[in-house]
Design an enzyme around this catalytic site. Sequence first.
Site, short mmCIF file in Angstrom:
data_model
loop_
_atom_site.label_atom_id
_atom_site.label_comp_id
_atom_site.label_asym_id
_atom_site.label_seq_id
_atom_site.Cartn_x
_atom_site.Cartn_y
_atom_site.Cartn_z
N GLY A 118 0.82 -1.21 0.00
CA GLY A 118 0.00 0.00 0.00
C GLY A 118 0.85 1.26 0.00
N GLU A 154 1.61 1.81 -3.49
CA GLU A 154 0.36 2.19 -4.16
C GLU A 154 0.03 3.66 -3.89
OE1 GLU A 154 -1.64 -1.29 -2.42
OE2 GLU A 154 -2.42 -1.63 -4.43
N GLU A 211 2.37 -8.03 -1.65
CA GLU A 211 1.09 -8.55 -1.16
C GLU A 211 0.92 -10.05 -1.40
OE1 GLU A 211 1.53 -5.70 -2.64
OE2 GLU A 211 0.18 -4.15 -1.89
C1 LIG Z 1 8.99 -3.34 6.14
C2 LIG Z 1 10.01 -4.43 6.28
C3 LIG Z 1 10.87 -4.55 5.03
C4 LIG Z 1 10.93 -4.07 7.49
O1 LIG Z 1 11.83 -5.12 7.71
P1 LIG Z 1 12.77 -5.13 9.00
O2 LIG Z 1 13.59 -6.37 8.91
O3 LIG Z 1 13.45 -3.83 9.12
O4 LIG Z 1 11.81 -5.20 10.26
P2 LIG Z 1 10.70 -6.27 10.60
O5 LIG Z 1 10.31 -7.07 9.44
O6 LIG Z 1 11.14 -7.01 11.82
O7 LIG Z 1 9.48 -5.34 10.97
C5 LIG Z 1 9.54 -4.46 12.09
C6 LIG Z 1 8.20 -4.47 12.78
O8 LIG Z 1 7.24 -3.88 11.89
C7 LIG Z 1 6.14 -4.74 11.72
N1 LIG Z 1 5.61 -4.56 10.36
C8 LIG Z 1 6.30 -4.54 9.23
N2 LIG Z 1 5.50 -4.28 8.19
C9 LIG Z 1 4.26 -4.14 8.70
C10 LIG Z 1 2.98 -3.86 8.14
N3 LIG Z 1 2.84 -3.66 6.82
N4 LIG Z 1 1.94 -3.79 8.96
C11 LIG Z 1 2.08 -3.97 10.30
N5 LIG Z 1 3.26 -4.23 10.90
C12 LIG Z 1 4.32 -4.30 10.10
C13 LIG Z 1 6.73 -6.13 11.93
O9 LIG Z 1 5.74 -7.03 12.27
C14 LIG Z 1 7.72 -5.87 13.06
O10 LIG Z 1 7.02 -5.82 14.26
P3 LIG Z 1 7.01 -7.07 15.24
O11 LIG Z 1 6.33 -6.57 16.46
O12 LIG Z 1 6.24 -8.16 14.56
O13 LIG Z 1 8.44 -7.46 15.43
C15 LIG Z 1 9.33 -5.76 6.56
O14 LIG Z 1 8.73 -5.71 7.82
C16 LIG Z 1 8.28 -6.11 5.55
O15 LIG Z 1 8.59 -6.66 4.53
N6 LIG Z 1 7.03 -5.82 5.88
C17 LIG Z 1 5.89 -6.23 5.13
C18 LIG Z 1 5.62 -5.34 3.99
C19 LIG Z 1 4.37 -5.78 3.29
O16 LIG Z 1 4.14 -6.93 3.06
N7 LIG Z 1 3.56 -4.82 2.95
C20 LIG Z 1 2.31 -5.05 2.28
C21 LIG Z 1 1.21 -5.02 3.25
S1 LIG Z 1 -0.35 -5.51 2.55
C22 LIG Z 1 -0.84 -4.15 1.68
O17 LIG Z 1 -0.18 -3.18 1.67
C23 LIG Z 1 -2.18 -4.28 1.02
C24 LIG Z 1 -2.48 -3.17 0.03
O18 LIG Z 1 -2.17 -3.56 -1.27
C25 LIG Z 1 -3.91 -2.74 -0.12
C26 LIG Z 1 -4.75 -2.99 0.94
C27 LIG Z 1 -6.11 -2.50 0.58
C28 LIG Z 1 -6.94 -2.98 1.64
C29 LIG Z 1 -8.32 -2.86 1.23
C30 LIG Z 1 -9.06 -3.89 1.94
C31 LIG Z 1 -10.03 -4.43 1.00
C32 LIG Z 1 -10.69 -5.57 1.62
C33 LIG Z 1 -11.45 -6.28 0.58
C34 LIG Z 1 -12.63 -6.82 1.17
C35 LIG Z 1 -13.72 -6.49 0.26
C36 LIG Z 1 -14.97 -6.91 0.80
C37 LIG Z 1 -16.02 -6.55 -0.16
O19 LIG Z 1 -15.82 -5.68 -0.98
O20 LIG Z 1 -17.06 -7.18 -0.09
#
Ligand SMILES: CC(C)(COP(=O)(O)OP(=O)(O)OC[C@H]1O[C@@H](n2cnc3c(N)ncnc32)[C@H](O)[C@@H]1OP(=O)(O)O)[C@@H](O)C(=O)NCCC(=O)NCCSC(=O)C[C@@H](O)CCCCCCCCCCCCC(=O)O
Length: 719
Positions: free
Chosen positions: A100, A103, A123
């Site tokens: 996101g 995005e 994702e």
């Molecule tokens: C970011 C990283 C590269 C960092 O890496 P690093 O090694 O430095 O650190 P950590 O991995 O240890 O992370 C530190 C800490 O941060 C937490 N964390 C990291 N990323 C996230 C996050 N995105 N959210 C929350 N927390 C996060 C991690 O857990 C650590 O904390 P902890 O306490 O656990 O130690 C690395 O972390 C990384 O790669 N992160 C993930 C990145 C990722 O995957 N991002 C994508 C997220 S999904 C997204 O973005 C979706 C979007 O496309 C759109 C979403 C739209 C939503 C709309 C919903 C529609 C629903 C549909 C239902 C419809 C129903 C209907 O219509 O009927």
Amino acid sequence: MAQYTRVSGSVGLITLQSPPVNALSAAVRQGIVDSMQRALSEPEVKSVVICGQNGIFSGGADIKEFGGQMSGPPLIPMIHAIEAASKPVVAAIEGIALGGGLELALGCHYRIAHSKARVGLPEVTLGLLPGAGGSQRLPRLIGVPAALDLITTGRYVTAAEALKFGLVDQITDHNTVNVAVKFAQRVAGQPLDARRISTYPCLCPPDVDVLFEEVMQRVRRTARGAIAPIACVQAVRAAATLPYNQGMERERELMATLFTSGQTRALQYFFFAQRAVGRWSMPSGARWDTSKPRPVHKAAVIGLGTMGRGITVALAQAGFSVVAVETQEKQLMEAKQAISGMLERGAKRRGVAPALDKINYGCNIQSVADVDLVIEAVFEDMALKKKVFQQLSAVCKPGTFLCSNTSGLDIDQLACQTRNPELVVGMHFFAPAHVMKLLEVVYGPKSSPLAVATAMQLGKKIGKVSVAVGNCRGFVGNRMLKPYLEQALFLLEEGATPEFVDQVLEEFGFAMGVFRMSDLSGLDVGWKVRMADGLAVPNPTTGQATRLRQGRRYSPLGDLLCEQGRFGQKTGRGWYQYNKPGSQVAKPDPWLHSFLDEYRARHTLVARRIDHQEVLERCLYSMINEGFRILEDGIAAGPEDIDVIYVFGYSWPRHRGGPMFYATTVGLNKVLERLEHYHQAHPDVPSLQPCDLLRKLVGSGSPPIQKWREVIKKVRSQL
Ligand SMILES: CC(C)(COP(=O)(O)OP(=O)(O)OC[C@H]1O[C@@H](n2cnc3c(N)ncnc32)[C@H](O)[C@@H]1OP(=O)(O)O)[C@@H](O)C(=O)NCCC(=O)NCCSC(=O)C[C@@H](O)CCCCCCCCCCCCC(=O)O
């Protein structure tokens, strides 16, 4: 939240503030919406910059929010509003812009990235697709082939690669926000129509249908049942074939399917599980945050067989100086040649120089005298390992950590051979050790938190996912493998074929079924262990006793194959036949089928029809049951440890979360009920007897997996 400030007189600066990765939580989205409204309403403001605090643009949607009721302004209209804004909006990308986060940047009119930034749409790894317009905007911006690659793999790209794709407009080595602010001042007042990506046509190569077909086939082949990669291809196809609004509708439909699928829940669980294993604890109360590791500069590897070679490569590639020891000159030379080849091939792939000069080879154990840490990787023989540990203890400088790469022998017995048992831990690598991500760090009763912390940190530095586990036969991974293998053999006795059992397990999502996996790793490995345990006896007599050993049901099928010299791929024959020794193409073997028929006849076993359900339940539930025992015994601190070990070490399908998470999706009461059923049918198989912890969890109303630790604690305190 997001902070709004006005800088350089005319630029509205919106700073995302949600540590640690500026995930787009409800508060952050609200902050962006409010700040945009302010920026657009202030007449002095001519352009806008969006950045993230602490040098991180954004890690994407807040994954923690997915589990509950979503609140706050939704992401899609927020990004649309930014794109539709009448003033130019510039994304200043530092650190990362993922999911996101990217995005959001694609909704901006310009993107400036720091040269060290990385961007991507990961994702798919969470069982989702870029559902905030990413699947529709990215192909419009960088073309279908590159977008398909990024979206279906979820891989991150460097700023330089992003610039090449046209994904960012400029990269800088300087302060990205300052550069973006200056840029925003320059473009203020310029027309924006040509900067709104949603209005771009989606340029397709002439053979786009063939491309989609090829990618879809690849994705289906490699997905092992995961649905998100397929949905990602479908979403990009929508971008290529439909007008933007209809494409967005298709993106929404696909996202809705994924969002409500069990797979995304499993993958989100697994995302946090991977991070949870780093927060290790020991039954003594020692923990990751109170135990400081000691730096390791120089390491040694003793024994340069397959495992030792891989470990040496992993260490050298990560920049450690390594002393590699093999006592026989000829084997040492062979190992040196093999290791150099592995390093050269790896370096070529990564476009770097091979780390050949990091390694000093020697025949003499004395050469490890000055290293900080030794990893013993000699043959899996307790007497031999004990001797090596005695020698190491005498030779190494005080304070050297002594680690064993044993895959299941007693770490405590090794520790007892040394002057400082507190410095001894297991470091169980998985073959090939320079490739496989998993490392089990095994602590014995005498291992110090310092030794565990040091091994865990070393694992991290060489790119492994390290899991701290207690000392028991087989540790976590191989201990759970035992009932799984055992059930597979029993199923053959009862009428199944190796092909059928493997097919069921591969359909479930394992990269390889149990018999193909045994052929790959070598049937002789387990045979030697069973002989040492007094289980495998050469030329057993026929009759019931052959299938009952040490008071429980035993299948000698594996031993019988080994007696015929059928060790698997390496001998060209095992549970399957191969064209030649070393070949990897497994073919059903009529000999094996006749052998099974004769075996059953000899033991008056009547083959019966065995269905998918029975194969899955008996193989998986017996393994899961052992997982509960491991938790009960305190060998693993929590279910996440087991799940991470199984996904990274044993090819458990990630979209099923790991064996313990899978048990929750089946329902703990069902697992219990089926184990009871099978144990009743096979009372001489103790691994089918449901363990106390499973009963306790069911008795406590099957709490969610995140709450298991509380029940485990109670069960342990009662034991
Ligand atoms: C970011 C990283 C590269 C960092 O890496 P690093 O090694 O430095 O650190 P950590 O991995 O240890 O992370 C530190 C800490 O941060 C937490 N964390 C990291 N990323 C996230 C996050 N995105 N959210 C929350 N927390 C996060 C991690 O857990 C650590 O904390 P902890 O306490 O656990 O130690 C690395 O972390 C990384 O790669 N992160 C993930 C990145 C990722 O995957 N991002 C994508 C997220 S999904 C997204 O973005 C979706 C979007 O496309 C759109 C979403 C739209 C939503 C709309 C919903 C529609 C629903 C549909 C239902 C419809 C129903 C209907 O219509 O009927």
